[in-house]
Enzyme design. Sequence first.
Site, PDB file in Angstrom:
ATOM      1  N   HIS A  87       0.852  -1.407  -0.056  1.00  0.00           N
ATOM      2  CA  HIS A  87       0.192   0.169   0.227  1.00  0.00           C
ATOM      3  C   HIS A  87       0.958   1.212   0.012  1.00  0.00           C
ATOM      4  CE1 HIS A  87      -3.602   2.362   1.059  1.00  0.00           C
ATOM      5  NE2 HIS A  87      -2.826   3.070   1.564  1.00  0.00           N
ATOM      6  N   GLU A  88       1.900   1.351   0.955  1.00  0.00           N
ATOM      7  CA  GLU A  88       2.867   2.467   1.161  1.00  0.00           C
ATOM      8  C   GLU A  88       3.459   2.538  -0.364  1.00  0.00           C
ATOM      9  OE1 GLU A  88       1.766   4.635   3.237  1.00  0.00           O
ATOM     10  OE2 GLU A  88       0.554   3.157   4.295  1.00  0.00           O
ATOM     11  N   HIS A 126       1.694   4.652  -2.892  1.00  0.00           N
ATOM     12  CA  HIS A 126       2.152   5.922  -2.664  1.00  0.00           C
ATOM     13  C   HIS A 126       3.560   6.615  -3.173  1.00  0.00           C
ATOM     14  CE1 HIS A 126      -1.559   6.332  -0.866  1.00  0.00           C
ATOM     15  NE2 HIS A 126      -1.446   5.663   0.272  1.00  0.00           N
TER      16      HIS A 126
END
Length: 424
Positions: free
Chosen positions: A18-19, A22
């Site tokens: 998920h990170e 980003h």
Amino acid sequence: MQTAIAFIIIFGSLVFFHELGHFVFAKRAGILVREFAIGFGPKLLGIQKGETLYTIRLLPLGGYVRYAGAEMDTVELVPGYRVALQLNDEDIVTKVILNQNDKQLSDIVFMEVEKADLIHDLWIEGYDEEEQFVRYQVARTAVVVENGQENVIAPFDRQFESKSVGHRFATIFGGPLFNFILAFFIFTAGALFMGVSKNEPILGDTTSDGVAQEVGLQKGDVVTAIDGKKITAWDQMVGMIQESANKEIQMDVIRDNKPMTFTMKVQESVMKQGKEEFRKGVIGVTYGGAMEHGVIQSIKDGGEQTWYWATLIFKMLGKMVTGQFSIDDLSGPVGIYKVTDMVASNGLANLISFAGMLSVNLGIMNLLPIPALDGGRLIFIMIEAVRGKPVDRRKEGMVHFVGIMLLLLLMIAVTWNDIQRFFF
């Protein structure tokens, strides 16, 4: 111990990807990323690589990517502040040193700051040790050192807020997107490893407490009809059985090339989801057909599984809106840990499916239009796109702060419910 390892690997992987979403889109947009963190709270481990600090933190409840440009990120050099400057051969500042021992810096230029701009035009001016007025340009990659910690300066064009609506939207959306991509690869890898069902109506093992074993059905029986309706696929057979709870059915099968007929009363299985009870028919038998192994079939299955879980989770969210789900039905990290324990005991295939489902779930939940979550931030970006100017940053920050507080309260409540549900 196996459950703990499985939980750490699964949950850690979901947060990491998920990170990473980003991070990747931020880098593509030219945004300076200060920190890539797994977990929250005190730092357990940190490695500085280039301009980014990679950390593992104490509380394994998520993670974050810290972009340059936040309020706490700004270095302000006020008039009268004494700094040490390191210059390159062209007298351009490459390092600004604060709060250092003068004896350790005898080969560096000292200055009493008059004015400085480390964001837009990149310069610093003031008075040297001979009280002569000096002005230096600051390199775009200059480093500010404070209390021994180095941070690359963030020119405005490398800050998150300087980027276009499209780049900021992609950077925020990248986290959930990578969760969907991860889920697809998990399901595809599982299909490659274990194969994809050919959906044949062939019976596998029967359970000791199931009606299938009671009436004499055996592994390898090929189901041809139920109540006179022709059966050609496993999921077709399962669907008919599930709709026949507490009803008597007649099942035609072929065993060793001989047709046989069995009559049985379908058992009822009850599953609770929130305030609602789901009842379905079961006969106690597993799939016994062939499995396909191939890249194309696995990719197709990966896409179908990702879509299936996404639509199912959206249906569950709809039930929350209509009141069919309550806070008592939600699970946090404790609940996920206990479910991981149960799923892991049922084999690798179930664990893989569970990991893929969690990844889809994390992606969807983060896209909900809730302040402080990715979905809440995307709403503000879309509002900016429509009105042509951003929402006041202080007001947006306050909304996200309130959202964080509410999410923390929700997390505490959900965790407490999990503890009561599983340990008391």
